[in-house]
Design a protein around this motif. Structure first.
Motif, PDB file in Angstrom:
ATOM      1  N   PRO A   1       0.819  -1.218   0.000  1.00 45.11           N
ATOM      2  CA  PRO A   1       0.000   0.000   0.000  1.00 45.11           C
ATOM      3  C   PRO A   1       0.851   1.266   0.000  1.00 45.11           C
ATOM      4  O   PRO A   1       1.861   1.352   0.701  1.00 45.11           O
ATOM      5  N   LYS A   2       0.442   2.247  -0.796  1.00 43.28           N
ATOM      6  CA  LYS A   2       1.202   3.481  -0.929  1.00 43.28           C
ATOM      7  C   LYS A   2       1.257   4.278   0.373  1.00 43.28           C
ATOM      8  O   LYS A   2       2.180   5.073   0.580  1.00 43.28           O
ATOM      9  N   GLU A   3       0.283   4.065   1.270  1.00 42.02           N
ATOM     10  CA  GLU A   3       0.262   4.794   2.533  1.00 42.02           C
ATOM     11  C   GLU A   3       1.487   4.494   3.388  1.00 42.02           C
ATOM     12  O   GLU A   3       1.911   5.313   4.212  1.00 42.02           O
ATOM     13  N   ILE A   4       2.064   3.299   3.203  1.00 43.01           N
ATOM     14  CA  ILE A   4       3.242   2.912   3.997  1.00 43.01           C
ATOM     15  C   ILE A   4       4.414   3.833   3.696  1.00 43.01           C
ATOM     16  O   ILE A   4       5.251   4.101   4.569  1.00 43.01           O
ATOM     17  N   ASN A   5       4.483   4.353   2.465  1.00 40.13           N
ATOM     18  CA  ASN A   5       5.583   5.249   2.093  1.00 40.13           C
ATOM     19  C   ASN A   5       5.579   6.545   2.898  1.00 40.13           C
ATOM     20  O   ASN A   5       6.607   7.198   3.035  1.00 40.13           O
ATOM     21  N   LYS A   6       4.408   6.929   3.428  1.00 40.60           N
ATOM     22  CA  LYS A   6       4.299   8.189   4.168  1.00 40.60           C
ATOM     23  C   LYS A   6       4.809   8.078   5.603  1.00 40.60           C
ATOM     24  O   LYS A   6       4.977   9.098   6.278  1.00 40.60           O
ATOM     25  N   ARG A   7       5.019   6.859   6.086  1.00 37.28           N
ATOM     26  CA  ARG A   7       5.561   6.605   7.433  1.00 37.28           C
ATOM     27  C   ARG A   7       4.674   7.176   8.546  1.00 37.28           C
ATOM     28  O   ARG A   7       5.156   7.548   9.607  1.00 37.28           O
TER      29      ARG A   7
END
Length: 264
Positions: A104-110
């Protein structure tokens, strides 16, 4: 009058005026391994110095270049590094499990806790030398170092089973996802999905930036265990001390808090 005014114009150096802060910087740099940026900002974050009593990070580096401190450029671990690696493109990719492209791309936002990166740190690269299994949590930068007998997938999975026993009922809350590389030592890691809610993702081949957090922390280990030096030469207490130092090091990205503080 002109000559008198000229003596007082221009910005004057704060080096002598702020000697207490300079002593603070040199003490923490040599005794605790802090960077100059951490020394400059941690003291204001915890209220140890007022902002008017310190100098900024850029000024500290200028002092080093001018030879005003006991710190020299060769003492700074990152300043003299050079990139000597060649970029390689692997045509035939082996598929061990779920690709990082599915993460999921949300993981990149930390912004969410519980997403980890995993890697191995080798010592002498001989068959009889031990290996360090390293894990880093993306949001808090908490760092775990596990000593294993070799770099086989069996030893790696045994270490994860021990880690599961340690965290027991909290495992699914703490280890939501794990991102690792395509090394054969992690070939069985996706089997964690069968016994827990943890999802395992594999990075692109030869793309260490996919798991840059753990790679950065592996670089911190190399300050204490240089490349080519056997892991066997270091006791278990030495490894624990390195892990403790990494997790108690204030970070700029964490507003000069420590990983342990954020993790707890």
């Amino acid at each position: 009058v002109y000559q008198n005014h000229r003596q007082h114009c221009g910005r004057k150096s704060d080096f002598l005026k702020k000697h207490k802060f300079i002593d603070y910087v040199q003490r923490h740099f040599f005794e605790d391994g802090w960077s100059l940026d951490v020394c400059s900002n941690r003291c204001t974050a915890v209220g140890e110095f007022a902002s008017s009593d310190i100098v900024c990070t850029r000024t500290l580096y200028n002092y080093v270049d001018q030879g005003l401190l006991d710190i020299h450029n060769y003492d700074l671990p990152e300043k003299l590094k050079r990139n000597t690696k060649l970029h390689r493109i692997r045509r035939n990719k082996k598929k061990l499990g779920r690709s990082i492209e599915e993460r999921p791309k949300e993981i990149n936002k930390r912004n969410e806790f519980g997403h980890w990166e995993c890697d191995l740190v080798l010592g002498h690269k001989s068959k009889d030398d031990e290996v360090l299994l390293t894990l880093s949590e993306r949001m808090s930068r908490e760092f775990l170092i596990l000593r294993i007998p070799d770099k086989t997938s069996v030893s790696v999975m045994q270490a994860f089973k021990e880690l599961q026993r340690q965290y027991s009922e909290h495992w699914n809350d703490i280890f939501k996802t794990i991102t690792t590389d395509n090394g054969s030592e992690f070939a069985d890691l996706s089997s964690l999905e069968d016994v827990s809610n943890t999802l395992v993702y594999y990075a692109h081949p030869y793309t260490s930036c996919d798991k840059g957090t753990v790679e950065r922390h592996n670089g911190l280990i190399r300050r204490f265990i240089p490349k080519g030096e056997a892991i066997d030469n270091y006791s278990l207490q030495d490894i624990i001390d390195i892990e403790t130092w990494c997790n108690s090091l204030p970070r700029k990205i964490l507003a000069y808090h420590t990983p342990d503080e954020i993790f707890e």
